[in-house]
Design a protein around this motif. Structure first.
Motif, mmCIF file in Angstrom:
data_model
loop_
_atom_site.group_PDB
_atom_site.id
_atom_site.type_symbol
_atom_site.label_atom_id
_atom_site.label_comp_id
_atom_site.label_asym_id
_atom_site.label_seq_id
_atom_site.Cartn_x
_atom_site.Cartn_y
_atom_site.Cartn_z
ATOM 1 N N ASP A 60 0.859 -1.178 0.000
ATOM 2 C CA ASP A 60 0.000 0.000 0.000
ATOM 3 C C ASP A 60 0.902 1.237 0.000
ATOM 4 O OD1 ASP A 60 -2.066 1.795 0.146
ATOM 5 O OD2 ASP A 60 -2.569 1.377 2.236
ATOM 6 N N HIS B 287 -2.432 0.686 11.801
ATOM 7 C CA HIS B 287 -2.059 -0.676 11.396
ATOM 8 C C HIS B 287 -0.590 -0.737 11.027
ATOM 9 C CE1 HIS B 287 -3.814 1.650 8.001
ATOM 10 N NE2 HIS B 287 -2.689 1.298 7.416
ATOM 11 N N ARG C 18 1.292 13.774 9.919
ATOM 12 C CA ARG C 18 -0.048 13.574 9.371
ATOM 13 C C ARG C 18 -0.431 12.170 9.832
ATOM 14 N NH1 ARG C 18 -2.207 9.711 5.626
ATOM 15 N NH2 ARG C 18 -3.858 10.604 4.363
ATOM 16 N N ALA D 33 -5.487 7.652 8.976
ATOM 17 C CA ALA D 33 -6.623 6.784 9.315
ATOM 18 C C ALA D 33 -6.942 6.754 10.810
ATOM 19 C CB ALA D 33 -6.328 5.364 8.812
ATOM 20 N N ARG E 158 -4.170 3.006 -6.952
ATOM 21 C CA ARG E 158 -4.152 4.465 -7.110
ATOM 22 C C ARG E 158 -2.858 4.946 -7.751
ATOM 23 N NH1 ARG E 158 -5.158 4.161 -1.000
ATOM 24 N NH2 ARG E 158 -4.213 2.184 -1.597
HETATM 25 C C1 GLC Z 1 -4.977 6.528 4.175
HETATM 26 C C2 GLC Z 1 -3.986 6.812 3.072
HETATM 27 C C3 GLC Z 1 -4.118 5.762 1.998
HETATM 28 C C4 GLC Z 1 -3.882 4.402 2.608
HETATM 29 C C5 GLC Z 1 -4.806 4.161 3.797
HETATM 30 C C6 GLC Z 1 -4.401 2.956 4.584
HETATM 31 O O1 GLC Z 1 -6.279 6.681 3.764
HETATM 32 O O2 GLC Z 1 -4.182 8.101 2.569
HETATM 33 O O3 GLC Z 1 -3.232 5.992 0.942
HETATM 34 O O4 GLC Z 1 -4.074 3.408 1.642
HETATM 35 O O5 GLC Z 1 -4.770 5.246 4.708
HETATM 36 O O6 GLC Z 1 -3.199 3.175 5.278
#
Ligand code: GLC
Length: 540
Positions: free
Chosen positions: A60, A103, A198, A201, A387
């Motif tokens: 990710d 996570h 930042r 989630a 993405r």
């Molecule tokens: C946030 C991030 C995204 C990621 C998700 C899981 O929404 O912006 O890119 O996939 O968290 O960590």
């Protein structure tokens, strides 16, 4: 610099892998990014937000962290990160990093240990179930990829909980050891000198039966604890919440000014696109009306695009389908609950729309964010999975790989399609054209920086009957700027009641030379299609 710097800062969202490859391996890195700091500074931004730069299997794109206190080897070393940070600071640029609290990667040693040994302390770092039936009211976020928030782990012989990909097991915040780990990690980066985080989630930290497992009181308690530590030990550093929620729920993340300094305003974003396409300001006014006041010392973060899909979670199902029809006509342009396209293609590369949305972004209350590449109108590649199409290499020049890398293959292909390819859309070309997107971005940022009202003023919306024209003052002490936007493709005429400013004049900051002396009533203004004006009130 005051401790409230973030209330008027402009942020630049930087994906290190995509920006500049300093060692020729096809991946962007800190060594490369250092050479581009002067470029970033030249835009007029104040703070860089870097996407996760930690060791990770990159399932990710780094939001799956396998080690929290190091740098991904593709991006360089911790030493190089420090050099980057110092070099940014020397230029007066702040740097905030992404911190994934919710996570880890399944490759993180904690999870590896946890799945192997139920008696290991790390087992309790994650959320397990014998049946995978708990918390059935929690929605699935990555709808196109996951069927459940539980995945069975063969090694552990149990199910583990995950709100995102099944390769991203959620941490167990009911375990105080997890709090301690996260705070230790934060101190590590703050001691190195980063200016804040930042926090990714954040609504999902805790799980409770019979709830949707979002925005729980326990989550806020933990976050307030983090803030206390920041305030006490690292004053002036900031916490940013990524909470993709309705305004009423998001404002809880500001607490009473004792939780996050900044929260993204997710709901306003899609409505800027809606208003533009409909030629009607009401979607924007509606969501602003639904946005509560925020405590002193806090600020919204506003944006047009970011590294994710243009999320349509914060609209109604009808609006979502309308947005898809309008902005993502091809199925490949859609993902999960959103649209995976970049700013310029979303606006058909139309200069008027591009200027209007950027001017709007920079004049709405909040600290704006610019996503790397959008300042030159980079395109997307909808043929790439997930993405990734919005995360392709930065286009510096018409040279090999758009000047991004000397390697033969790059982590993702450099965009080379007809309209947006690096041969046409690149920084070098735009440096030479004074009316390019790049120079317009610089001009807008500079103009904003000179106006305290645009940076931190309160907003006073003008009641104008014409639905196509959005008009508001931004007011800070004696400083006033009137922002006018014609969202439609037709010329509009509006009448403004500006009697209280009789004798003063309005000076257009965007189209220098235009100067309205306020003598008559009403003041009639003819607005060209898609016109944007920032009119500074000058006393006589
Ligand atoms: C946030 C991030 C995204 C990621 C998700 C899981 O929404 O912006 O890119 O996939 O968290 O960590």
């Amino acid at each position: 610099m005051t401790n409230y710097w973030y209330q008027e800062a402009v942020f630049y969202e930087l994906y290190i892998r995509a920006f500049c490859d300093g060692d020729g391996d096809g991946h962007g890195d800190f060594r490369g990014a250092i050479t581009k700091l002067d470029y970033i500074k030249s835009l007029g931004v104040d703070c860089i937000w870097i996407l996760p730069m930690y060791p990770s299997p990159l399932k990710d794109d780094g939001y799956d962290i396998a080690g929290y206190t190091d740098i991904h080897p593709d991006y360089g070393s911790l030493e190089e990160f420090k050099v980057f940070l110092d070099a940014a600071h020397e230029r007066g640029l702040r740097v905030v990093t992404d911190l994934v609290m919710n996570h880890t990667s399944d490759q993180h040693p904690w999870f590896q240990e946890a799945r192997r040994d139920p008696h290991s302390p790390y087992h309790q770092y994650y959320v397990w179930s014998e049946t995978g039936e708990e918390y059935a009211d929690a929605r699935i976020i990555f709808l196109d990829f996951e069927e459940s928030n539980w995945t069975y782990d063969e090694v552990a012989g149990k199910y583990f909980w995950h709100r995102f990909y099944s390769s991203q097991p959620d941490l167990n915040y009911d375990n105080p050891a997890v709090h301690d780990e996260m705070i230790r990690i934060m101190r590590f980066w703050l001691d190195l000198g980063v200016d804040g985080f930042r926090a990714d989630a954040v609504p999902y930290l805790y799980e409770r039966e019979d709830t949707n497992c979002e925005n729980l009181p326990e989550t806020h308690l933990f976050l307030k604890k983090v803030r206390q530590i920041m305030d006490k030990e690292y004053p002036g550093r900031v916490l940013i919440a990524e909470a993709n929620q309705w305004p009423l729920d998001v404002v809880d993340y500001f607490g009473d000014g004792d939780e996050f300094h900044l929260c993204f305003h997710f709901p306003v974003m899609p409505r800027l696109y809606m208003a533009l396409k409909q030629g009607d300001k009401r979607p924007i006014l509606d969501i602003l009306a639904r946005t509560p006041e925020i405590p002193p010392g806090t600020q919204w973060l506003t944006f047009l695009r970011n590294h994710d899909e243009l999320t349509l979670e914060m609209v109604t199902p009808e609006e979502r389908h309308w947005m898809w029809d309008q902005y993502a006509p091809e199925p490949r342009m859609r993902i999960n609950m959103g649209i995976r396209r970049r700013l310029a293609p979303l606006l058909d590369n139309n200069r008027g729309r591009w200027l209007l949305l950027n001017a709007l972004l920079l004049s709405l209350p909040g600290s704006p964010i610019i996503y790397y590449g959008d300042e030159i109108g980079m395109g997307d590649n909808i043929w790439l999975p997930d993405r990734h199409g919005c995360r392709t290499p930065m286009q510096w020049s018409a040279g090999k790989n758009g000047g991004f890398s000397t390697a033969d293959t790059t982590y993702l292909p450099v965009n080379d399609d007809d309209g947006y390819g690096y041969q046409v859309v690149n920084v070098a070309n735009q440096e030479n054209e004074r009316d390019s997107y790049l120079w317009v971005t610089r001009f807008l940022l500079q103009s904003r920086k000179q106006q305290p009202a645009l940076q931190r003023g309160v907003m006073e919306i003008l009641p104008i009957d014409n639905p196509a024209v959005l008009a508001y003052w931004r007011v800070h002490e004696d400083d006033r700027v009137l922002c006018l936007y014609n969202l439609s493709k037709q010329q509009q005429s509006i009448s403004l009641d500006l009697r209280s400013y009789h004798g003063d004049s309005l000076v257009d900051l965007l189209f220098q030379g235009e100067n309205i002396i306020l003598s008559e009533w009403p003041t009639v203004k003819i607005m060209a299609p898609l016109a944007s004006h920032w009119l500074h009130l000058e006393k006589t």
